[in-house]
Design an enzyme around this catalytic site. Structure first.
Site, PDB file in Angstrom:
ATOM      1  N   ARG A 179       1.083  -6.005  -4.783  1.00  0.00           N
ATOM      2  CA  ARG A 179       1.314  -6.760  -3.710  1.00  0.00           C
ATOM      3  C   ARG A 179       1.627  -8.371  -4.050  1.00  0.00           C
ATOM      4  O   ARG A 179       1.483  -8.919  -3.297  1.00  0.00           O
ATOM      5  CB  ARG A 179      -0.159  -6.776  -2.965  1.00  0.00           C
ATOM      6  CG  ARG A 179      -0.294  -5.506  -2.316  1.00  0.00           C
ATOM      7  CD  ARG A 179      -1.615  -5.596  -1.658  1.00  0.00           C
ATOM      8  NE  ARG A 179      -2.119  -4.092  -1.013  1.00  0.00           N
ATOM      9  CZ  ARG A 179      -1.686  -3.651  -0.047  1.00  0.00           C
ATOM     10  NH1 ARG A 179      -0.846  -4.328   0.928  1.00  0.00           N
ATOM     11  NH2 ARG A 179      -2.130  -2.562   0.455  1.00  0.00           N
TER      12      ARG A 179
ATOM     13  N   ASP B  37       0.723   2.128   8.871  1.00  0.00           N
ATOM     14  CA  ASP B  37       0.156   1.604  10.184  1.00  0.00           C
ATOM     15  C   ASP B  37       1.148   1.632  11.346  1.00  0.00           C
ATOM     16  O   ASP B  37       0.869   1.883  12.286  1.00  0.00           O
ATOM     17  CB  ASP B  37       0.062   0.143  10.287  1.00  0.00           C
ATOM     18  CG  ASP B  37      -1.069  -0.188   8.875  1.00  0.00           C
ATOM     19  OD1 ASP B  37      -1.833   0.746   8.649  1.00  0.00           O
ATOM     20  OD2 ASP B  37      -1.518  -1.345   8.886  1.00  0.00           O
TER      21      ASP B  37
ATOM     22  N   GLU C 267      -7.551   8.148   2.385  1.00  0.00           N
ATOM     23  CA  GLU C 267      -7.367   9.796   2.514  1.00  0.00           C
ATOM     24  C   GLU C 267      -6.071  10.190   2.924  1.00  0.00           C
ATOM     25  O   GLU C 267      -5.708  11.221   2.634  1.00  0.00           O
ATOM     26  CB  GLU C 267      -8.424  10.476   3.464  1.00  0.00           C
ATOM     27  CG  GLU C 267      -9.968  10.243   3.144  1.00  0.00           C
ATOM     28  CD  GLU C 267     -10.576   9.004   3.483  1.00  0.00           C
ATOM     29  OE1 GLU C 267     -11.513   8.970   3.456  1.00  0.00           O
ATOM     30  OE2 GLU C 267      -9.886   7.996   3.970  1.00  0.00           O
TER      31      GLU C 267
ATOM     32  N   ASP D  76       5.632  -7.320   5.378  1.00  0.00           N
ATOM     33  CA  ASP D  76       5.682  -8.652   4.369  1.00  0.00           C
ATOM     34  C   ASP D  76       6.643  -8.263   3.152  1.00  0.00           C
ATOM     35  O   ASP D  76       7.448  -9.220   2.664  1.00  0.00           O
ATOM     36  CB  ASP D  76       4.200  -8.820   3.841  1.00  0.00           C
ATOM     37  CG  ASP D  76       3.279  -9.603   4.967  1.00  0.00           C
ATOM     38  OD1 ASP D  76       3.613 -10.564   5.418  1.00  0.00           O
ATOM     39  OD2 ASP D  76       2.066  -9.158   5.144  1.00  0.00           O
TER      40      ASP D  76
ATOM     41  N   GLU E  10      -9.088  -0.413  12.587  1.00  0.00           N
ATOM     42  CA  GLU E  10      -9.441  -1.169  11.586  1.00  0.00           C
ATOM     43  C   GLU E  10      -9.533  -2.569  12.018  1.00  0.00           C
ATOM     44  O   GLU E  10     -10.414  -3.500  11.721  1.00  0.00           O
ATOM     45  CB  GLU E  10      -8.646  -0.946  10.308  1.00  0.00           C
ATOM     46  CG  GLU E  10      -8.945  -1.599   9.016  1.00  0.00           C
ATOM     47  CD  GLU E  10      -7.771  -1.559   8.120  1.00  0.00           C
ATOM     48  OE1 GLU E  10      -8.077  -1.624   6.734  1.00  0.00           O
ATOM     49  OE2 GLU E  10      -6.484  -1.087   8.156  1.00  0.00           O
TER      50      GLU E  10
ATOM     51  N   GLY F  81       0.692  -1.094  -0.029  1.00  0.00           N
ATOM     52  CA  GLY F  81       0.039   0.265   0.052  1.00  0.00           C
ATOM     53  C   GLY F  81       0.768   1.291   0.112  1.00  0.00           C
ATOM     54  O   GLY F  81       2.049   1.335   0.481  1.00  0.00           O
TER      55      GLY F  81
ATOM     56  N   LYS G 120       8.376   1.012   5.198  1.00  0.00           N
ATOM     57  CA  LYS G 120       7.215   1.725   4.648  1.00  0.00           C
ATOM     58  C   LYS G 120       5.949   1.008   5.380  1.00  0.00           C
ATOM     59  O   LYS G 120       5.662  -0.185   5.214  1.00  0.00           O
ATOM     60  CB  LYS G 120       7.182   1.725   3.206  1.00  0.00           C
ATOM     61  CG  LYS G 120       5.991   2.304   2.677  1.00  0.00           C
ATOM     62  CD  LYS G 120       4.797   1.547   2.564  1.00  0.00           C
ATOM     63  CE  LYS G 120       4.953   0.268   1.840  1.00  0.00           C
ATOM     64  NZ  LYS G 120       3.585  -0.467   1.885  1.00  0.00           N
ATOM     65  N   THR G 121       5.074   1.760   5.941  1.00  0.00           N
ATOM     66  CA  THR G 121       3.837   1.375   6.395  1.00  0.00           C
ATOM     67  C   THR G 121       3.451   2.686   7.127  1.00  0.00           C
ATOM     68  O   THR G 121       3.867   2.931   8.292  1.00  0.00           O
ATOM     69  CB  THR G 121       3.626   0.221   7.012  1.00  0.00           C
ATOM     70  OG1 THR G 121       2.204   0.031   7.293  1.00  0.00           O
ATOM     71  CG2 THR G 121       4.208   0.115   8.331  1.00  0.00           C
TER      72      THR G 121
ATOM     73  N   ARG H  67      -4.427  -2.454  10.421  1.00  0.00           N
ATOM     74  CA  ARG H  67      -5.243  -3.616  10.714  1.00  0.00           C
ATOM     75  C   ARG H  67      -4.746  -4.466  11.835  1.00  0.00           C
ATOM     76  O   ARG H  67      -5.332  -4.972  12.813  1.00  0.00           O
ATOM     77  CB  ARG H  67      -4.804  -4.622   9.450  1.00  0.00           C
ATOM     78  CG  ARG H  67      -5.441  -5.959   9.759  1.00  0.00           C
ATOM     79  CD  ARG H  67      -5.192  -7.000   8.724  1.00  0.00           C
ATOM     80  NE  ARG H  67      -5.539  -8.245   9.070  1.00  0.00           N
ATOM     81  CZ  ARG H  67      -5.690  -9.196   8.122  1.00  0.00           C
ATOM     82  NH1 ARG H  67      -5.709  -8.813   6.874  1.00  0.00           N
ATOM     83  NH2 ARG H  67      -5.993 -10.698   8.507  1.00  0.00           N
TER      84      ARG H  67
END
Length: 589
Positions: A145, A205, A426, A176, A311, A81, A202-203, A252
């Protein structure tokens, strides 16, 4: 190409680097000592990564490095993502290899890891990279992905690297994707290939971090973007005074985004998945807790509020976690049989026969529309697509029913009207904040230095992030150091361990200390939009999470979250004063 005034302005922003990376390249040496080990399952991982396991942590210091002038051919992949700042990672990598040797070349693999498998790529040149500096998105080369895991995919990747005569591949991705990078590095060495593999964290989250990776890039920008939206909704709620807003936020496997947004905006309720799991809270208990806050606010004639929901919440509720795990394993071995079923009624009967009794009963209690969301197409890793489960709607339904029961029993006399929101996409491609613009550029430049110094199977690392950028510490961490073995697709596989919210950590404690006040007393904060120019306290503060975790502030920075004085904050909000959260000065500015 027509661009906005802001985009044109951002092209001219000059990202800051750690002092060491601003030196002459040949005077920057990589230093490291001592072997490392994985966070768990050491013997299994040592056997799987015989070439790359146990390597030292690397830091760049003053010294000699003749390899930086070598002509290089490097490939770069955007994986997973989107996250704000990805373009700056590529810009930092590009500027590094060109500074080392102007004849070096950078190739972008198109569409993510599949570009490596299919040998689909384009050379990145000056004009191309200059159009994307300091901008959001991954559109410079696209992302994907695809996991490189089958023998055929590995062979194709090796073949592409050989044909292109690549010295290195940089994989920009999350846990991952960087697990993929570690495996690829090992496969290349086993094949006698010289191509090095370097990862970049990178993330949005925020769950790819440890002592050496203080934060993943994109988290800063994404949480500030969401916090602006939440603050806007809080202002609206406090104006209309008649709606409860249930806001689901991306994240998540961890609640870092929800927690950071709570620290920035002080909502009435913020659910933290890790706490719910630790306390083994059922859906009924979560519902009862929300209803008690709604009832308490109704006593003050405040029939409005804001609730933040991670989430991945459903995966942490005990009965739902068991259900999801059983569904994941069941679909991994009986997907064909399940896909042959004609409708939801047939699927329900099949699940009743194949799930454990407890999970079958849990599934049966879900509203049909929510239950169907558990059965949608799996994600690329074979798991339930949690982001598509409308947890916020599920909670609204449960809360509404409970409040009706309470009203009949005379325990609730308020009015309940609700709206649901999901803030995710967003924030993924917003213009990166100054922090992320600097951090990402530094990560890309550091990736080049790791390549030039001969390392493979490493993750680019930039630390000391609450200090000014010039004081940041650049280096690299062995990817195997962050790994453990986990159940995936019905079997154990090596993966980078996700970093969850620590309930004994300073960010959570700061939140927990004040949430009872925020629940009943309207204490909203309104962070406003990300600013790119102006005073340091407005433009250059890192996240509250980083400030609290690192405990390092410098001049004017590192103050406790504005929650420290909720009553005063509430008074300011009620009076309509300007945002009481000042963008904290980065240390030393």
């Amino acid at each position: 190409m027509k661009v906005s005034a802001l985009q044109q302005n951002r092209y001219g922003y000059k990202p800051k680097l750690p002092r060491i990376l601003s030196e002459k390249l040949e005077t920057i040496a990589a230093t490291g000592s001592g072997a490392t080990k994985s966070v768990a399952d050491q013997e299994e991982l040592k056997a799987l990564f015989s070439n790359t396991y146990g390597k030292p942590v690397v830091t760049f210091t003053k010294g000699k490095n003749p390899g930086v002038k070598k002509q290089l051919r490097v490939g770069v992949i955007l994986s997973g993502g989107q996250a704000p700042g990805g373009h700056n990672v590529i810009a930092g990598l590009y500027d590094g290899i060109k500074k080392g040797n102007p004849d070096s070349k950078l190739f972008g693999f198109l569409g993510g890891p599949s570009g490596l498998i299919e040998a689909s790529y384009a050379e990145i040149k000056d004009k191309r990279i200059d159009e994307y500096r300091n901008t959001g998105g991954f559109d410079i080369i696209g992302s994907g992905r695809t996991k490189i895991e089958t023998d055929e995919q590995i062979a194709a990747s090796i073949n592409t690297a050989k044909k292109m005569k690549l010295d290195a591949i940089v994989i920009i991705g999350g846990d991952d994707s960087n697990t993929n990078a570690a495996l690829l590095a090992e496969h290349f060495l086993n094949a006698g290939l010289k191509t090095q593999v370097i990862g970049v964290p990178k993330t949005i989250d925020g769950d790819l971090k440890n002592n050496m990776i203080e934060t993943s890039f994109g988290f800063d920008t994404a949480t500030k973007t969401y916090a602006e939206l939440i603050g806007n909704i809080e202002r609206d709620a406090n104006s209309a005074k008649k709606y409860w807003h249930f806001i689901k936020l991306m994240g998540r496997s961890a609640s870092h985004i929800a927690l950071e947004c709570a620290l920035q905006t002080q909502p009435n309720i913020c659910l933290i998945s890790e706490e719910i799991e630790a306390k083994k809270m059922t859906l009924r208990q979560i519902t009862d807790g929300i209803c008690s806050v709604i009832a308490a606010r109704a006593e003050n004639n405040e029939n409005f509020g804001v609730i933040l929901i991670p989430e991945g919440l459903v995966e942490f509720v005990p009965e739902m976690k068991v259900l999801i795990a059983e569904l994941n394993d069941l679909m991994a071995v009986k997907a064909e049989e399940f896909n042959a079923l004609e409708d939801f009624a047939a699927q329900s009967r099949w699940l009743h026969a194949n799930l454990s009794r407890a999970s079958a009963e849990t599934f049966a209690t879900l509203p049909e529309e929510i239950a169907k969301q558990f059965l949608m197409d799996r994600d690329p890793h074979g798991n339930v697509q949690v982001s598509r489960i409308e947890t916020e709607k599920l909670l609204i339904s449960l809360v509404s029913s409970k409040l009706k029961e309470m009203a009949k029993a005379g325990k609730y006399k308020g009015k309940f009207s609700s709206y649901n929101h999901f803030f995710g996409y967003e924030g993924r491609c917003a213009f990166p904040s100054n922090f992320d613009a600097d951090y990402c550029y530094s990560l890309g430049f550091t990736a080049f230095m790791l390549i030039a110094s001969g390392f493979t199977g490493y993750l680019s690392s930039v630390r000391n992030l609450t200090a000014p950028a010039k004081e940041w510490i650049a280096g690299g961490v062995p990817l195997t150091m962050m790994m453990n073995m986990e159940q995936r697709h019905g079997s154990k596989k090596p993966v980078i361990k996700k970093a969850l919210v620590e309930l004994d950590g300073k960010p959570f404690k700061a939140f927990a200390k004040n949430r009872e006040t925020w629940a009943v007393k309207t204490s909203y904060l309104y962070p406003g939009a990300i600013q790119y120019a102006g005073p340091d306290e407005v433009c250059n503060q890192p996240t509250q999470t980083l400030i609290l975790e690192k405990g390092k502030s410098g001049t004017g920075a590192g103050r406790k979250p504005a929650a420290a004085k909720p009553a005063a904050a509430a008074a300011s909000a009620a009076a309509g004063k300007k945002n009481v959260t000042k963008r904290v000065k980065r240390a030393g500015k």
